[in-house]
Design an enzyme around this catalytic site. Structure first.
Site, PDB file in Angstrom:
ATOM      1  N   GLY A  11       0.763  -1.463  -0.150  1.00 48.80           N
ATOM      2  CA  GLY A  11      -0.115  -0.151   0.023  1.00 48.80           C
ATOM      3  C   GLY A  11       1.034   1.136  -0.042  1.00 48.80           C
ATOM      4  N   PHE A  14      -1.032   7.075   2.486  1.00 52.32           N
ATOM      5  CA  PHE A  14      -0.394   8.164   3.411  1.00 52.32           C
ATOM      6  C   PHE A  14       0.089   6.829   4.500  1.00 52.32           C
ATOM      7  CE2 PHE A  14      -3.969  11.371   2.270  1.00 52.32           C
ATOM      8  CZ  PHE A  14      -3.515  12.528   1.862  1.00 52.32           C
ATOM      9  N   GLU A 170     -18.433  17.950   1.489  1.00 57.54           N
ATOM     10  CA  GLU A 170     -17.924  18.444   0.618  1.00 57.54           C
ATOM     11  C   GLU A 170     -18.452  18.878  -0.936  1.00 57.54           C
ATOM     12  OE1 GLU A 170     -13.048  19.236   2.649  1.00 57.54           O
ATOM     13  OE2 GLU A 170     -13.659  16.966   1.788  1.00 57.54           O
ATOM     14  N   GLN A 324      -3.983  11.995   8.945  1.00 59.12           N
ATOM     15  CA  GLN A 324      -3.015  12.308   9.951  1.00 59.12           C
ATOM     16  C   GLN A 324      -2.805  11.003  10.989  1.00 59.12           C
ATOM     17  OE1 GLN A 324      -1.101  13.802  11.237  1.00 59.12           O
ATOM     18  NE2 GLN A 324      -1.044  14.877   9.692  1.00 59.12           N
TER      19      GLN A 324
HETATM   20  C1  LIG Z   1     -13.705  10.431  -0.763  1.00 60.25           C
HETATM   21  C2  LIG Z   1     -12.100  10.834   0.721  1.00 60.25           C
HETATM   22  C3  LIG Z   1     -12.086  12.256   0.977  1.00 60.25           C
HETATM   23  C4  LIG Z   1     -11.191  11.915   2.268  1.00 60.25           C
HETATM   24  N1  LIG Z   1     -10.762  13.176   3.014  1.00 60.25           N
HETATM   25  C5  LIG Z   1     -10.445  13.388   3.616  1.00 60.25           C
HETATM   26  C6  LIG Z   1      -9.756  14.317   4.539  1.00 60.25           C
HETATM   27  O1  LIG Z   1     -10.195  16.254   3.737  1.00 60.25           O
HETATM   28  N2  LIG Z   1      -9.253  14.357   5.740  1.00 60.25           N
HETATM   29  C7  LIG Z   1      -8.365  13.282   5.582  1.00 60.25           C
HETATM   30  O2  LIG Z   1      -7.738  13.344   6.717  1.00 60.25           O
HETATM   31  N3  LIG Z   1      -8.732  12.132   5.700  1.00 60.25           N
HETATM   32  C8  LIG Z   1      -8.937  11.892   4.586  1.00 60.25           C
HETATM   33  N4  LIG Z   1      -9.768  10.827   4.207  1.00 60.25           N
HETATM   34  C9  LIG Z   1      -9.544   9.672   4.768  1.00 60.25           C
HETATM   35  C10 LIG Z   1      -7.757   9.306   4.416  1.00 60.25           C
HETATM   36  O3  LIG Z   1      -7.790   9.506   2.686  1.00 60.25           O
HETATM   37  C11 LIG Z   1      -6.764   7.964   4.465  1.00 60.25           C
HETATM   38  O4  LIG Z   1      -7.492   8.508   5.908  1.00 60.25           O
HETATM   39  C12 LIG Z   1      -5.867   7.363   4.669  1.00 60.25           C
HETATM   40  O5  LIG Z   1      -5.753   7.751   3.045  1.00 60.25           O
HETATM   41  C13 LIG Z   1      -5.977   6.716   4.734  1.00 60.25           C
HETATM   42  O6  LIG Z   1      -4.579   6.557   4.310  1.00 60.25           O
HETATM   43  P1  LIG Z   1      -3.773   4.696   4.263  1.00 60.25           P
HETATM   44  O7  LIG Z   1      -2.946   4.755   3.959  1.00 60.25           O
HETATM   45  O8  LIG Z   1      -4.739   3.608   5.742  1.00 60.25           O
HETATM   46  O9  LIG Z   1      -5.164   3.751   3.227  1.00 60.25           O
HETATM   47  P2  LIG Z   1      -4.506   4.555   1.334  1.00 60.25           P
HETATM   48  O10 LIG Z   1      -4.397   6.418   1.357  1.00 60.25           O
HETATM   49  O11 LIG Z   1      -5.942   3.686   1.148  1.00 60.25           O
HETATM   50  O12 LIG Z   1      -3.699   3.410   0.970  1.00 60.25           O
HETATM   51  C14 LIG Z   1      -4.302   2.245   0.412  1.00 60.25           C
HETATM   52  C15 LIG Z   1      -3.431   1.742  -0.502  1.00 60.25           C
HETATM   53  O13 LIG Z   1      -3.366   0.804  -0.739  1.00 60.25           O
HETATM   54  C16 LIG Z   1      -3.239   0.179  -2.464  1.00 60.25           C
HETATM   55  N5  LIG Z   1      -3.826  -1.185  -1.802  1.00 60.25           N
HETATM   56  C17 LIG Z   1      -5.435  -1.232  -0.958  1.00 60.25           C
HETATM   57  N6  LIG Z   1      -5.281  -2.899  -1.688  1.00 60.25           N
HETATM   58  C18 LIG Z   1      -3.895  -3.023  -2.189  1.00 60.25           C
HETATM   59  C19 LIG Z   1      -3.666  -4.499  -2.567  1.00 60.25           C
HETATM   60  N7  LIG Z   1      -4.738  -5.789  -2.259  1.00 60.25           N
HETATM   61  N8  LIG Z   1      -2.130  -5.076  -2.837  1.00 60.25           N
HETATM   62  C20 LIG Z   1      -1.599  -3.915  -3.569  1.00 60.25           C
HETATM   63  N9  LIG Z   1      -2.525  -2.591  -2.291  1.00 60.25           N
HETATM   64  C21 LIG Z   1      -3.110  -2.314  -2.606  1.00 60.25           C
HETATM   65  C22 LIG Z   1      -4.171   1.071  -2.680  1.00 60.25           C
HETATM   66  O14 LIG Z   1      -4.029   1.351  -3.825  1.00 60.25           O
HETATM   67  C23 LIG Z   1      -3.900   2.613  -2.050  1.00 60.25           C
HETATM   68  O15 LIG Z   1      -2.632   2.593  -2.699  1.00 60.25           O
HETATM   69  C24 LIG Z   1     -10.944  10.995   2.551  1.00 60.25           C
HETATM   70  C25 LIG Z   1     -10.595   9.805   2.392  1.00 60.25           C
HETATM   71  C26 LIG Z   1     -11.816   9.088   0.636  1.00 60.25           C
HETATM   72  C27 LIG Z   1     -11.724   8.397   0.258  1.00 60.25           C
END
Ligand SMILES: Cc1cc2nc3c(=O)[nH]c(=O)nc-3n(C[C@H](O)[C@H](O)[C@H](O)COP(=O)(O)OP(=O)(O)OC[C@H]3O[C@@H](n4cnc5c(N)ncnc54)[C@H](O)[C@@H]3O)c2cc1C
Length: 428
Positions: A11, A14, A170, A324
């Site tokens: 992944g 963030f 939003e 965050q």
């Molecule tokens: C529409 C929307 C608006 C948002 N607005 C806000 C905001 O205003 N402020 C805020 O703080 N947060 C916001 N968020 C939430 C924030 O984006 C998430 O909390 C954050 O992205 C979580 O980070 P993460 O690394 O856990 O997962 P993600 O950022 O979702 O990253 C997951 C990654 O894993 C990859 N992946 C998934 N499954 C697999 C697999 N099986 N094999 C390989 N790769 C894989 C995906 O391609 C992706 O790149 C929003 C989310 C969305 C959807």
């Protein structure tokens, strides 16, 4: 010479990207696996869905981001299984061995057992989702322009958004601006200002996780944009032509051709795989319940971070699914792995809550900074500053700033494109 310690991160969102960065000086080999070749700035997806930004403005290739990090290797691949006993990630087209694994595959929206609703009420998680939403929104206005039946016209001009969390709010705010300002002079048969935008929320207020004062401010700002906020309302049915909503003991069918879904959390399927293969405990949303050091029980070599994890060791409640916690957990996992390499103990993870922001439209936002709560223009300026600061790549920061300035002064959303398969004939 002993082989270097292999850290595999699944992944590049963030969480995963922060972990990879944090390991840049550690004596380890990092492999970052993602099924997309880019990092997506999800908080601005709604701006792609509503035509003010283009997909490339909010996404950056992972190879570009990590090109200077010598110990990092990017793999385009999808993790489909895990062999925890042999420390191996199974991809749809191969396998990768690890010594330490960081899983950061995030979460998505859910339809509370009604996956059949997705066809008519798409959610917003990927670039494809955003361009599909944009297409549906713009096609609804195009169909309305050609519609002669008043009932059908009203249905094309009605937009229902389900879920009044930050994404729903939003989206509703941006739709309000599109209807009132952007499209004001674009059509000859319809008046976009007569658009009905209905925001449906099960809780008793919009932005239910924000302080009540800010929820009230957000509702006022939405109403000023022509959005009707219906709280205490639950969706009980979704079809191509209507959404059914229950409020107390009253049920209403709202005819609409555009339903946008911004509710529910469903963890990545990797959680279930971890449960089956490594004995991880999951919560009701399928998130992995992690130890104070973000590893899973009996597997100190597996860290789970970001939206996929449920960390409840601070205040007893899981951390919110926002950027965050994912960023801070990614940094922590990187530091903890580096400390282990040095043979040092590392203290448990602690989250530092810097507050929450949501924007409602031009010059309007709410900001809960914990020590200060703001709404209106000051909150909007903070929102702009923080989002620009967190967008990856200087080029995109500049492009987004220029687009926002253009939108602010002209009301024009330059990415108002209907893309994808040929939409004709229109479904009139
Ligand atoms: C529409 C929307 C608006 C948002 N607005 C806000 C905001 O205003 N402020 C805020 O703080 N947060 C916001 N968020 C939430 C924030 O984006 C998430 O909390 C954050 O992205 C979580 O980070 P993460 O690394 O856990 O997962 P993600 O950022 O979702 O990253 C997951 C990654 O894993 C990859 N992946 C998934 N499954 C697999 C697999 N099986 N094999 C390989 N790769 C894989 C995906 O391609 C992706 O790149 C929003 C989310 C969305 C959807």
């Amino acid at each position: 010479m002993a082989a270097r310690h292999r850290v595999v991160i699944i992944g590049g969102g963030f969480g995963g990207l922060s972990a990879a960065h944090e390991l840049r000086r550690a004596p380890v080999d990092v492999t970052l696996i993602d099924r997309c070749n880019y990092h997506l700035f999800q908080p601005l997806l709604y701006q792609v869905a509503t035509g003010s930004l283009s997909p490339a403005n909010i996404a950056s290739p992972l190879r570009t981001i990590l090109k200077k990090q010598k110990n990092a290797h990017v793999l385009l691949g999808e993790a489909v299984h895990l062999d925890a006993a042999n420390r191996r990630v199974i991809l749809s087209d191969g396998a990768v061995d690890y010594d330490t694994l960081v899983i950061a595959t995030g979460a998505s929206h859910q339809y509370f057992g009604h996956d059949e609703w997705e066809e008519f009420a798409p959610g917003l998680k990927t670039i494809e989702d955003a361009t599909d939403m944009r297409r549906r929104i713009l096609l609804a206005f195009e169909a309305a322009e050609r519609e002669s039946d008043p009932e059908k016209l009203r249905s094309w001009m009605t937009f229902v958004i389900v879920g009044a969390g930050p994404t729903g709010v939003e989206l509703a705010g941006a739709l309000g601006e599109i209807a009132n300002d952007t499209l004001r002079r674009d059509f000859r048969n319809i008046d976009p200002a007569t658009t009905r935008i209905i925001l449906v929320e099960g809780a008793d207020r919009a932005l239910p996780t924000y302080p009540p004062k800010l929820s009230a401010a957000a509702s006022r700002m939405l109403e000023r944009l022509g959005v009707t906020v219906r709280t205490g309302s639950f969706v009980t049915g979704v079809s191509k032509h209507a959404v059914t909503v229950r409020m107390g003991d009253r049920t209403e069918e709202i005819p609409t051709r555009t339903i946008l879904w911004a509710a529910g959390v469903l963890a990545s399927p990797l959680g279930r795989i971890l449960e089956a293969e490594a004995g991880a405990n999951l919560d009701n949303a399928g998130r992995v319940i992690v130890e104070p050091d973000l590893s899973i029980t009996s597997h100190p070599e597996i860290f789970v971070i970001g939206d996929l994890s449920n960390f409840s060791h601070q205040g007893g409640k899981p951390l919110p699914g926002v950027a965050q916690p994912a960023i801070q957990q990614g940094r922590y996992a990187g530091q903890a792995i580096a400390a282990r390499q040095r043979g040092q103990k590392f203290p448990p993870f602690r989250y530092h809550d810097r507050g929450n922001l949501a924007t409602i439209g031009r010059g309007a936002a709410v900001a809960d900074l914990n020590w200060l709560q703001l709404s209106g223009l000051p909150a909007w300026l903070i929102w702009i500053f923080i989002h620009l600061a967190y967008i990856i790549e200087f080029r995109n920061r500049m492009l987004v700033l220029v687009q926002w300035a253009w939108l602010y002064f002209t009301y024009d959303r330059s990415a108002r494109l209907i893309t994808g398969k040929n939409p004709l004939p229109l479904d009139l």
